[in-house]
Motif scaffolding. Structure first.
Motif, PDB file in Angstrom:
ATOM      1  N   UNK A  34     -59.103  28.647  40.147  1.00 15.92           N
ATOM      2  CA  UNK A  34     -60.160  29.636  39.912  1.00 15.92           C
ATOM      3  C   UNK A  34     -60.629  29.548  38.465  1.00 15.92           C
ATOM      4  N   UNK A  35     -61.934  29.288  38.287  1.00 18.56           N
ATOM      5  CA  UNK A  35     -62.533  29.168  36.966  1.00 18.56           C
ATOM      6  C   UNK A  35     -63.787  30.030  36.921  1.00 18.56           C
ATOM      7  N   UNK A  36     -64.307  30.266  35.718  1.00 19.14           N
ATOM      8  CA  UNK A  36     -65.559  31.020  35.614  1.00 19.14           C
ATOM      9  C   UNK A  36     -66.580  30.245  34.801  1.00 19.14           C
ATOM     10  N   UNK A  37     -67.857  30.466  35.110  1.00 10.65           N
ATOM     11  CA  UNK A  37     -68.957  29.875  34.370  1.00 10.65           C
ATOM     12  C   UNK A  37     -69.913  30.969  33.925  1.00 10.65           C
ATOM     13  N   UNK A  56     -62.472  27.003  42.611  1.00 12.94           N
ATOM     14  CA  UNK A  56     -63.170  28.186  43.102  1.00 12.94           C
ATOM     15  C   UNK A  56     -63.888  28.770  41.894  1.00 12.94           C
ATOM     16  N   UNK A  57     -65.211  28.839  41.960  1.00 12.76           N
ATOM     17  CA  UNK A  57     -66.018  29.136  40.779  1.00 12.76           C
ATOM     18  C   UNK A  57     -66.547  30.564  40.806  1.00 12.76           C
ATOM     19  N   UNK A 122     -62.270  40.154  36.973  1.00  9.17           N
ATOM     20  CA  UNK A 122     -61.686  38.863  37.308  1.00  9.17           C
ATOM     21  C   UNK A 122     -61.811  37.895  36.129  1.00  9.17           C
ATOM     22  N   UNK A 123     -62.973  37.873  35.491  1.00 13.05           N
ATOM     23  CA  UNK A 123     -63.174  36.988  34.342  1.00 13.05           C
ATOM     24  C   UNK A 123     -62.245  37.368  33.197  1.00 13.05           C
ATOM     25  N   UNK A 124     -62.088  38.655  32.941  1.00 12.61           N
ATOM     26  CA  UNK A 124     -61.174  39.079  31.875  1.00 12.61           C
ATOM     27  C   UNK A 124     -59.749  38.605  32.160  1.00 12.61           C
ATOM     28  N   UNK A 125     -59.364  38.661  33.416  1.00 12.74           N
ATOM     29  CA  UNK A 125     -58.005  38.234  33.762  1.00 12.74           C
ATOM     30  C   UNK A 125     -57.830  36.735  33.510  1.00 12.74           C
ATOM     31  N   UNK A 130     -55.480  32.699  31.476  1.00 10.81           N
ATOM     32  CA  UNK A 130     -55.807  31.306  31.754  1.00 10.81           C
ATOM     33  C   UNK A 130     -56.185  31.106  33.212  1.00 10.81           C
ATOM     34  N   UNK A 131     -56.895  30.004  33.471  1.00  7.40           N
ATOM     35  CA  UNK A 131     -57.265  29.714  34.854  1.00  7.40           C
ATOM     36  C   UNK A 131     -55.992  29.570  35.680  1.00  7.40           C
ATOM     37  N   UNK A 132     -56.075  29.979  36.917  1.00  8.27           N
ATOM     38  CA  UNK A 132     -54.920  29.876  37.816  1.00  8.27           C
ATOM     39  C   UNK A 132     -55.388  29.593  39.226  1.00  8.27           C
TER      40      UNK A 132
END
Length: 371
Positions: A34-37, A56-57, A122-125, A130-132
């Protein structure tokens, strides 16, 4: 019917944190990283960027899909990410180029979507921890299946990413207009607009498989080589790295982008490191040491080159990220090679660094003049 009457869907992270929202796109269950953009535009380019293979973006911008999708704004022919998460998606897109809603686009490519969750939380987590790994699913997460899913998350690793998506055969794309040069574009998971940026500058572009050797390349007689972006851990590509050591010795001008930047560093004795949550989006500031200017760039990567791991006798760091000071570019002093971590083709994103393609062609010009 309102999209908020949609079926339920869930995301569970490897630490057990669970988010319940609603389903769009395809149905099913998928596990990924799980990553964020942070991109505000370019959702279709994001979805079709092969560098998201196995991930998973999460989109941090709250409204996605308001201008729909079309047949032109794609970076590849498929979606390689495992799942897509947004705060809200627009079911009534408004754009004269739109041919499809993002929901249908996801369904057509078999990609699971989740919306109506707190994407800021979710982004703050992900920023804090870190990405997980995570599982995105349209099937309820219950006490009975929770432990099994957590075990699967603990075992999941993105493997063989480049080998999985690289082209199995060469393919030639002719220049737009008069032909000037022929460039071999290594397909580590390349974005279409890298290819098009070269074609627009008068280059025939020959797409070659990731494991193309120096001997094979020498037979093709390219004027230049571009090492593309791509997914996964750069250190996993042992054979590609070994090949690059021989390819550099050919003396052909080389430009590297993103994964290509990392692979070249490894081939020249450098090291890479996995970042806590990476750089993904169209607003990453990069400092150019030569000019002192700061450029706003498009990026999508989870690993970085350790600049101080490179031998200063053969390489110098040319760019750094203005936020975290990670290496964003390298100039090699003993061979005609430069690489950057960011995306000069910038689709979607700012076009601040598109001039790097012109720099690459000037390198080819210089070598031709010297022969």
């Amino acid at each position: 019917m309102s999209i908020y009457n949609a079926d339920h869907a869930w995301l569970m992270l490897a630490d057990g944190t669970t988010y319940e929202g609603r389903s769009f796109g395809a149905k099913g269950t998928a596990i990924g990283e799980v990553v964020f953009t942070t991109g505000m535009t370019g959702c279709q380019e994001t979805l079709t960027d092969p560098s998201y293979f196995g991930q998973i973006t999460v989109q941090t911008f709250p409204l996605i899909g308001n201008y729909g999708t079309n047949d032109d704004d794609v970076e590849s022919d498929d979606i390689y990410m495992k799942g897509y998460i947004v705060r809200e998606w627009c079911d009534s897109p408004s754009n004269f180029r739109a041919t499809e809603r993002i929901d249908n686009f996801l369904k057509r490519h078999g990609t699971i979507g989740l919306f109506d969750i707190d994407t800021r939380a979710l982004t703050r987590r992900l920023r804090e921890h870190g990405v997980m790994n995570g599982v995105i699913t349209t099937e309820p997460i219950t006490p009975e299946n929770r432990e099994q899913l957590l075990a699967q998350l603990g075992a999941f690793v993105i493997r063989d990413a480049v080998d999985t998506i690289s082209t199995p055969a060469q393919r030639l794309y002719p220049a737009h207009g008069p032909r000037k040069y022929r460039v071999a574009l290594f397909d580590f998971g390349y974005k279409r607009n890298i290819r098009e940026s070269l074609r627009a500058r008068g280059c025939d572009v020959l797409i070659v498989p990731a494991r193309t050797t120096a001997a094979e390349l020498a037979q093709l007689k390219p004027d230049g080589i571009l090492l593309s972006n791509g997914p996964g851990d750069p250190g996993e590509n042992v054979q590609v790295i070994e090949n690059l050591r021989d390819i550099v010795a050919l003396g052909i001008p080389i430009m590297g982008v993103c994964l290509g930047h990392q692979l070249m560093a490894l081939a020249r004795g450098g090291k890479t490191v996995k970042l806590g949550y990476g750089h993904r989006g169209g607003n990453q500031p990069v400092i150019d040491f030569e000019t002192g200017r700061t450029f706003v760039t498009t990026q999508n990567h989870g690993y970085a080159v350790l600049g101080d791991s490179l031998d200063p006798a053969i390489a110098r760091v040319s760019h750094v990220n203005a936020n975290d000071k990670t290496c964003e570019g390298v100039e090699y002093l003993d061979v005609p090679v430069f690489t950057v971590q960011f995306h000069p083709e910038a689709c979607a994103g700012p076009a601040d660094t598109s001039f790097l393609f012109d720099k690459f062609l000037r390198m080819i010009d210089k070598q031709k003049e010297g022969k």
